[in-house]
Design a protein around this motif. Structure first.
Motif, PDB file in Angstrom:
ATOM      1  N   ALA A  59      -4.685   1.963  -1.758  1.00 58.67           N
ATOM      2  CA  ALA A  59      -5.748   0.999  -1.478  1.00 58.67           C
ATOM      3  C   ALA A  59      -5.930   0.032  -2.643  1.00 58.67           C
ATOM      4  CB  ALA A  59      -7.055   1.725  -1.175  1.00 58.67           C
ATOM      5  N   ILE A  60      -5.840   0.538  -3.871  1.00 53.94           N
ATOM      6  CA  ILE A  60      -5.981  -0.362  -5.029  1.00 53.94           C
ATOM      7  C   ILE A  60      -4.884  -1.427  -4.980  1.00 53.94           C
ATOM      8  CG2 ILE A  60      -5.727  -0.494  -7.552  1.00 53.94           C
ATOM      9  CD1 ILE A  60      -7.189   2.229  -7.676  1.00 53.94           C
ATOM     10  N   ALA A  61      -3.646  -0.994  -4.700  1.00 48.97           N
ATOM     11  CA  ALA A  61      -2.535  -1.956  -4.658  1.00 48.97           C
ATOM     12  C   ALA A  61      -2.735  -2.973  -3.534  1.00 48.97           C
ATOM     13  CB  ALA A  61      -1.214  -1.203  -4.487  1.00 48.97           C
ATOM     14  N   GLN A  64       8.103  -9.081  -0.380  1.00 49.33           N
ATOM     15  CA  GLN A  64       9.250  -8.205  -0.098  1.00 49.33           C
ATOM     16  C   GLN A  64      10.253  -8.244  -1.238  1.00 49.33           C
ATOM     17  OE1 GLN A  64      11.350  -8.567   3.587  1.00 49.33           O
ATOM     18  NE2 GLN A  64       9.499  -8.779   4.803  1.00 49.33           N
ATOM     19  N   GLN A  65      10.555  -9.461  -1.676  1.00 51.76           N
ATOM     20  CA  GLN A  65      11.585  -9.611  -2.707  1.00 51.76           C
ATOM     21  C   GLN A  65      11.130  -9.029  -4.043  1.00 51.76           C
ATOM     22  OE1 GLN A  65      14.724 -10.484  -2.007  1.00 51.76           O
ATOM     23  NE2 GLN A  65      13.917 -10.458   0.064  1.00 51.76           N
ATOM     24  N   LEU A  66       9.827  -9.177  -4.333  1.00 51.53           N
ATOM     25  CA  LEU A  66       9.316  -8.622  -5.585  1.00 51.53           C
ATOM     26  C   LEU A  66       9.476  -7.111  -5.609  1.00 51.53           C
ATOM     27  CD1 LEU A  66       6.071 -10.726  -6.194  1.00 51.53           C
ATOM     28  CD2 LEU A  66       8.109 -10.617  -7.657  1.00 51.53           C
ATOM     29  N   VAL A  67       9.130  -6.457  -4.504  1.00 52.73           N
ATOM     30  CA  VAL A  67       9.269  -5.001  -4.450  1.00 52.73           C
ATOM     31  C   VAL A  67      10.751  -4.628  -4.523  1.00 52.73           C
ATOM     32  CG1 VAL A  67       8.951  -2.968  -2.991  1.00 52.73           C
ATOM     33  CG2 VAL A  67       7.095  -4.629  -3.244  1.00 52.73           C
ATOM     34  N   TRP A  68      11.561  -5.340  -3.765  1.00 60.95           N
ATOM     35  CA  TRP A  68      13.008  -5.084  -3.756  1.00 60.95           C
ATOM     36  C   TRP A  68      13.568  -5.184  -5.164  1.00 60.95           C
ATOM     37  CZ3 TRP A  68      17.274  -8.186  -4.971  1.00 60.95           C
ATOM     38  CH2 TRP A  68      18.519  -7.719  -4.514  1.00 60.95           C
ATOM     39  N   ALA A  69      13.156  -6.206  -5.886  1.00 62.44           N
ATOM     40  CA  ALA A  69      13.751  -6.477  -7.198  1.00 62.44           C
ATOM     41  C   ALA A  69      13.199  -5.577  -8.295  1.00 62.44           C
ATOM     42  CB  ALA A  69      13.541  -7.943  -7.565  1.00 62.44           C
ATOM     43  N   PHE A  70      11.895  -5.266  -8.230  1.00 58.77           N
ATOM     44  CA  PHE A  70      11.269  -4.632  -9.395  1.00 58.77           C
ATOM     45  C   PHE A  70      10.845  -3.184  -9.204  1.00 58.77           C
ATOM     46  CE2 PHE A  70      10.546  -9.236 -10.139  1.00 58.77           C
ATOM     47  CZ  PHE A  70      11.296  -9.338 -11.295  1.00 58.77           C
ATOM     48  N   TYR A  71      10.649  -2.708  -7.979  1.00 59.57           N
ATOM     49  CA  TYR A  71      10.244  -1.317  -7.829  1.00 59.57           C
ATOM     50  C   TYR A  71      11.499  -0.457  -7.997  1.00 59.57           C
ATOM     51  CZ  TYR A  71       7.311   2.584  -6.441  1.00 59.57           C
ATOM     52  OH  TYR A  71       6.575   3.746  -6.449  1.00 59.57           O
ATOM     53  N   GLY A  93       0.831  -1.208   0.000  1.00 56.97           N
ATOM     54  CA  GLY A  93       0.000   0.000   0.000  1.00 56.97           C
ATOM     55  C   GLY A  93       0.863   1.255   0.000  1.00 56.97           C
ATOM     56  N   GLY A  94       1.949   1.208   0.748  1.00 54.77           N
ATOM     57  CA  GLY A  94       2.876   2.341   0.789  1.00 54.77           C
ATOM     58  C   GLY A  94       3.464   2.617  -0.583  1.00 54.77           C
ATOM     59  N   PHE A  95       3.872   1.556  -1.262  1.00 58.08           N
ATOM     60  CA  PHE A  95       4.463   1.754  -2.591  1.00 58.08           C
ATOM     61  C   PHE A  95       3.409   2.163  -3.616  1.00 58.08           C
ATOM     62  CE2 PHE A  95       8.089  -0.231  -0.624  1.00 58.08           C
ATOM     63  CZ  PHE A  95       9.148   0.436  -1.225  1.00 58.08           C
ATOM     64  N   GLY A  96       2.180   1.672  -3.435  1.00 59.10           N
ATOM     65  CA  GLY A  96       1.100   2.116  -4.321  1.00 59.10           C
ATOM     66  C   GLY A  96       0.874   3.613  -4.172  1.00 59.10           C
ATOM     67  N   ALA A  97       0.858   4.092  -2.948  1.00 56.88           N
ATOM     68  CA  ALA A  97       0.652   5.515  -2.692  1.00 56.88           C
ATOM     69  C   ALA A  97       1.831   6.342  -3.223  1.00 56.88           C
ATOM     70  CB  ALA A  97       0.461   5.750  -1.193  1.00 56.88           C
ATOM     71  N   LEU A  98       3.029   5.815  -3.021  1.00 54.14           N
ATOM     72  CA  LEU A  98       4.219   6.521  -3.499  1.00 54.14           C
ATOM     73  C   LEU A  98       4.203   6.641  -5.028  1.00 54.14           C
ATOM     74  CD1 LEU A  98       7.021   7.771  -2.854  1.00 54.14           C
ATOM     75  CD2 LEU A  98       7.994   5.491  -3.185  1.00 54.14           C
TER      76      LEU A  98
END
Ligand code: ATP
Ligand code: MG
Lengths: 310, 238
Positions: free
Chosen positions: A75-77, A113-120, A46-51
């Protein structure tokens, strides 16, 4: 000295944040008796969706105007990931031994966690999160509310009130209560319990996104690991308040937040305890509180004894 | 007379253990049909399968002209099949009024629902007196009344009752049986599972005796009531 009121105000803000997350644990547990240990990561998502929304908006958008859009994006994320986890990870395991969904949840948590780490983009370290400019508000002589805490102090009670009314008054809310109390009989009433379960995950996800935005505002940054400790604290709050009870989750969060703030402020002043106080030990005191409450009230502050649920 | 419910060669298993081993029976519109039998005969399993809570191993079930095997439980209610489960299963932390409203969950006619709730209160006055109380605070017999009232709230074509007299005092039991007779008089079709064979057979148009997953004897209520083997096995005579 205004140490006590100031401690209460700071603790309340932190506790409201925990409470928002704790509601996600408690809603899902109340309906499917599952501890969704990936819920902390739902917060992080949610934090990354908002960001993401913040980064899309023109750089000169005032934060107050951006905030509603960031909440929607978060919220969508969160809701998308939470409901997908229900559908594809937990639902196939509904009749499996209890350990199976638990292990799945832990795996899911690491994977997210790893997906965000790797792809965001640039998420291998913390990413800055917007904050309100300006000083804190002075409530009274020397008692301050941080600008960025104001958000959670307003949002948490509103969310709580809306959810409470929804569950108690609406037709769907009553179906949620029925499903929590007796799922097979709920089906006999014509309730599609699968949809109710999805709804519980979705509401938890939406509240997680609000909490994530609150956390981003407070800290000025978010990172892929933020869900771990937040999730653990909120789970503690949910158990403290009596798991399965939404008001208990918020109460547990507030009690925990105030206890943390108080332990930071006071324990170091107790003679002989100065090494056990301060910010570094607050997590330890949070769990000491949990153990103490569970020794006295195993069902949590507002929880019912298991026998009453049968 | 057309059959409202047609069950053919129904088989149900829990894991590898077959609890219902191929039973066939029908329930005609407007009738009371009873299933009797000893503990563990498979009566509850049969009802839970008919209402969609359990998937059968095989066989066919036709309700109101359409096959309902594989239809999810919440959609079967919508077709007009209500099930008051064994052990009452009221929602203990909801009020009596809320329990009744949940019985009408799929209905949209607010006025009709209100009238039916009033009718439930007339049928069982205690429910009206305690309308705002948590259902878990009711006595066992009162909970049974609530469970029956709740099942009626969907205005079912077929009402399945699983041991409505379980754990009741003789007076309460009498009251429940009278209510079943009244429901029949108003045209409700009923599939009744009972331990109390005497009471069930006295009310029923027809009955089936189940033993370890099979129907071993069928007949009219009166015939079974006077059948020697039934009298021995279920009515405590020798
Ligand atoms: N959930 C379950 N898992 C495994 N076996 C079950 C389950 N429920 C019932 N059984 C078994 O299936 C058989 C039929 O049980 P069922 O409850 O249908 O009997 P019944 O005729 O309703 O009995 P009673 O009169 O005692 O209510 C029994 O042998 C029972 O032990
Ligand atoms: Mg039974």
């Amino acid at each position: 000295m205004h140490a006590l009121p100031q401690t209460l105000v700071s603790g309340l803000a932190l506790g409201a944040l925990y409470g928002l997350i704790a509601i996600g644990y408690t809603m899902v547990y109340g309906i499917v008796q599952l501890i969704n240990f990936a819920h902390g990561e739902i917060v992080m998502i949610g934090g990354f969706g908002a960001l993401t929304i913040h980064l899309w908006l023109p750089g000169d958008t005032p934060l107050a105007a951006a905030l509603p859009l960031m909440l929607i994006g978060g919220a969508i994320a969160s809701v998308a990931v939470a409901t997908a986890a229900e559908r594809f990870a937990y639902r196939p395991l509904r009749d499996a031994p209890r350990l199976a969904p638990l292990i799945t949840a832990i795996g899911l948590s690491i994977a997210l966690q790893q997906l965000v780490w790797a792809f965001y983009p640039d998420a291998k370290k913390s990413r800055g999160f917007p904050q309100f400019q300006g000083d804190s508000f002075e409530l009274a002589n020397n008692i301050h509310i941080q600008r960025d805490d104001l958000f959670v102090l307003i949002a948490a009670p509103l969310c709580m009130l809306a959810l409470g009314l929804f569950v108690a008054r609406s037709r769907t809310g009553r179906a949620m209560q029925a499903t929590a109390q007796d799922p097979d009989t709920a089906k006999l009433m014509g309730i599609n319990t699968d949809r109710i379960i999805v709804l519980a995950f979705a509401i938890g996800g939406a509240f997680a996104a609000v909490a994530a935005v609150a956390q981003g505002l407070r800290a000025g940054q978010i990172n892929f690991e933020m869900g771990f400790i937040l999730g653990l604290k909120a789970f503690t709050a949910a158990v403290l308040g009596g798991i399965g009870n939404i008001y208990g989750a918020m109460l547990g969060g507030v009690v925990l937040g105030i206890a943390e703030a108080a332990s930071t402020t006071y324990i170091q002043n107790i003679p002989g305890m100065h090494q056990l106080g301060g910010g570094g030990w607050k997590d330890v005191w949070a769990f000491v509180l949990l153990i103490l409450v569970l020794l006295i009230r195993p069902q949590g502050l507002l929880g019912e004894r298991v026998a009453d649920r049968a | 007379m057309t059959a409202l419910l047609e069950v053919e060669n129904l088989r149900v298993a829990y894991g590898k253990i077959e609890a219902v081993k191929g039973i066939t029976f029908t329930v005609e519109t407007g009738r009371i049909v009873t299933l009797i039998g000893t503990n563990g005969a498979g009566k509850t399993t049969t009802l839970r399968t008919l209402s969609g809570l359990i998937e059968p191993l095989g066989g066919t079930v036709r309700f109101d002209g359409r096959s309902i095997v594989g239809t999810p439980a919440h959609e079967i209610v919508a077709l007009g099949l209500a099930h008051s489960p064994e052990g009452r299963h009221i929602f203990p932390r909801l009020t009596i009024a809320e329990n009744l409203q949940l019985g009408a969950f799929l209905r949209k006619d607010t006025d009709g629902i209100g009238q039916d709730i009033q009718r439930a209160y007339e049928l069982f006055p205690i429910l009206g007196e305690r309308a705002k109380q948590a259902a878990g605070t009711l006595s066992g017999g009162e909970q049974q009344m609530l469970a029956m009232g709740r099942a009626l709230m969907s205005r079912p074509k077929l009402l399945m009752l699983d041991e409505p007299s379980m754990g009741l005092s003789p007076i309460m039991m009498q009251k429940i049986m009278e209510t079943i007779a009244e429901l029949k008089a108003t045209g409700t079709t009923i599939l009744l599972v009972e331990q109390n064979a005497q009471a069930a057979l006295s009310l029923a148009d027809s009955g089936h005796v189940m033993e370890v997953g099979k129907i071993v004897l069928s007949g009219s209520g009166a015939d079974l009531l006077h059948d020697e083997s039934v009298r021995k096995a279920y009515l405590g005579e020798d």
